[in-house]
Motif scaffolding. Structure first.
Motif, PDB file in Angstrom:
ATOM      1  N   LEU A 359       0.813  -1.216   0.000  1.00 40.33           N
ATOM      2  CA  LEU A 359       0.000   0.000   0.000  1.00 40.33           C
ATOM      3  C   LEU A 359       0.848   1.269   0.000  1.00 40.33           C
ATOM      4  O   LEU A 359       0.301   2.376   0.124  1.00 40.33           O
ATOM      5  N   ASP A 360       2.155   1.109  -0.117  1.00 37.69           N
ATOM      6  CA  ASP A 360       3.064   2.266  -0.102  1.00 37.69           C
ATOM      7  C   ASP A 360       2.886   3.095   1.167  1.00 37.69           C
ATOM      8  O   ASP A 360       2.839   4.332   1.133  1.00 37.69           O
ATOM      9  N   LYS A 361       2.815   2.407   2.292  1.00 39.31           N
ATOM     10  CA  LYS A 361       2.672   3.050   3.587  1.00 39.31           C
ATOM     11  C   LYS A 361       4.036   3.111   4.291  1.00 39.31           C
ATOM     12  O   LYS A 361       4.945   2.338   3.956  1.00 39.31           O
ATOM     13  N   PRO A 362       4.171   4.019   5.279  1.00 42.95           N
ATOM     14  CA  PRO A 362       5.415   4.041   6.043  1.00 42.95           C
ATOM     15  C   PRO A 362       5.675   2.695   6.679  1.00 42.95           C
ATOM     16  O   PRO A 362       4.743   1.926   6.975  1.00 42.95           O
ATOM     17  N   GLY A 363       6.929   2.372   6.918  1.00 45.40           N
ATOM     18  CA  GLY A 363       7.301   1.070   7.484  1.00 45.40           C
ATOM     19  C   GLY A 363       6.593   0.765   8.774  1.00 45.40           C
ATOM     20  O   GLY A 363       6.228   1.665   9.546  1.00 45.40           O
ATOM     21  N   PHE A 364       6.392  -0.510   9.021  1.00 48.53           N
ATOM     22  CA  PHE A 364       5.754  -0.989  10.239  1.00 48.53           C
ATOM     23  C   PHE A 364       6.595  -0.645  11.453  1.00 48.53           C
ATOM     24  O   PHE A 364       7.786  -0.893  11.491  1.00 48.53           O
ATOM     25  N   ILE A 365       5.970  -0.040  12.480  1.00 54.91           N
ATOM     26  CA  ILE A 365       6.670   0.319  13.711  1.00 54.91           C
ATOM     27  C   ILE A 365       6.277  -0.685  14.787  1.00 54.91           C
ATOM     28  O   ILE A 365       5.113  -0.731  15.208  1.00 54.91           O
ATOM     29  N   ALA A 366       7.217  -1.509  15.228  1.00 54.49           N
ATOM     30  CA  ALA A 366       6.920  -2.535  16.227  1.00 54.49           C
ATOM     31  C   ALA A 366       6.615  -1.890  17.567  1.00 54.49           C
ATOM     32  O   ALA A 366       7.136  -0.830  17.883  1.00 54.49           O
TER      33      ALA A 366
END
Length: 366
Positions: A359-366
């Motif tokens: 989805l061209d979203k910012p990287g996943f933040i754990a």
């Protein structure tokens, strides 16, 4: 050869894409399946030991009434044994109910987007399905009650609903039952019951003790992790059970399934662990979706239906190439949504990382 009119053009059920098939097609060695709402933690460790004890009995037919499982399950649920009937998955019990109570010219009321086997079994019996639209993914019980007439024989309610994961409350169900005439059966399918944490969720077993119209379906396929064994059950008035028994296939709940279910039932610590882990996984996924501005249906199940804002088939294929199997909403009535099963923590992270890329979203933040 000419088929009977009721099944002409009937769609074939399409399950989630098998893990093994994806590995073969895409040449992947690591694939996670988050498409069929299976328990990512498997089943209780007690199950395997119980199955080993049955290895000398494989040549013997099972007991058709599942007496050992029946007795212990009845005690666990707080219901009389004669209120229980078992099936080859709750799917078979849906078939048994339709076969027992439906006939041509009768009608059945159901949500327009819900578990598809209700409509399939209704059509097979030559009965007419009456679909009532969901409201924000939730059963519209008032409109469903309005749809009931003298031809109606069954109302099918999926709670939590598949594929949206939403639920209706006890007060809503009571109001609905007060409006439904005596000649109509109400089937409440609670396949995901053990995952529910909502305090106002209906106590259907208590209601069924005083309302002979109510049939409650549950399964060992979901939180108990026994989907491969195909064993589910219904709780209903003894007179209903007697009628269902007339169409039940002999030995429909096989010996290994009965024994596995009994062992799984005895490990409620495992059930609680799975419930807690599922709720935590749901929360973590929802927090990330919030950060990305994506919407979803509030879920009381072990899956989440979320709006990707683009073609669900495209998102499905994009995730598939990354070794992540979900369900595209295009076949479920939601062309921009995907349904994802809540997995183990590492699987949820992999899903969110893949979704971010697709989805061209910012990287996943754990």
């Amino acid at each position: 050869m000419k088929t009977k009119a009721a099944i002409r053009g009937l769609p074939v059920y399409q399950p989630g894409k098998p893990l093994e098939e994806v590995k073969r097609e895409l040449g992947l060695s690591q694939v996670i399946k988050l498409a069929s709402n299976e328990n990512p933690f498997g089943s209780s460790k007690n199950v395997w030991n119980a199955l080993l004890e049955e290895r000398e009995s494989l040549a013997l037919y099972p007991e058709g009434q599942a007496p050992a499982l029946r007795s212990e399950l009845a005690a666990h649920l707080g219901v009389a044994e004669e209120r229980l009937i078992f099936g080859n998955g709750s799917d078979e019990i849906i078939q048994m109910i339709a076969r027992t109570f439906l006939e041509p010219e009768s009608e059945s009321v159901m949500a327009d987007i819900t578990f598809p086997r209700y409509e399939t079994q209704v059509r097979i019996e030559g009965s007419r399905p009456v679909a009532v639209p969901l409201i924000n993914g939730v059963h519209d019980l008032e409109a469903m009650a309005d749809a009931v007439n003298e031809r109606t024989r069954i109302v099918w309610l999926c709670n939590p609903n598949n594929p949206t994961g939403t639920y209706f409350s006890e007060s809503e169900l009571r109001r609905f039952l007060n409006r439904v005439p005596e000649h109509v059966l109400v089937v409440v399918d609670e396949a995901y019951y053990e995952y529910v944490t909502a305090e106002d969720y209906p106590d259907t077993l208590a209601l069924a003790k005083t309302d002979p119209r109510l049939i409650v379906l549950r399964t060992f396929s979901k939180i108990y992790g026994l989907a491969a064994f195909r064993i589910g059950y219904a709780v209903a008035h003894p007179s209903i059970v007697t009628e269902l028994d007339r169409v039940r296939e002999p030995f429909n709940a096989n010996r290994l399934a009965q024994r596995a279910a009994l062992a799984a039932l005895r490990d409620q610590d495992f059930v609680q662990h799975c419930r807690d882990a599922n709720r935590q996984g749901l929360k973590e996924i929802e927090i990330q979706l919030d950060r990305w501005g994506l919407s979803w249906f509030p879920s009381q199940s072990n899956f989440l239906m979320l709006d990707t804002g683009r073609s669900s088939d495209e998102v499905f294929q994009c995730l598939l190439k990354r070794g992540i199997i979900v369900r595209s909403g295009s076949a479920l009535g939601y062309p921009t949504h995907i349904r994802v099963t809540v997995g183990r923590p590492e699987q949820n992270r992999q899903f969110l990382e893949g979704l971010a890329a697709c989805l061209d979203k910012p990287g996943f933040i754990a």
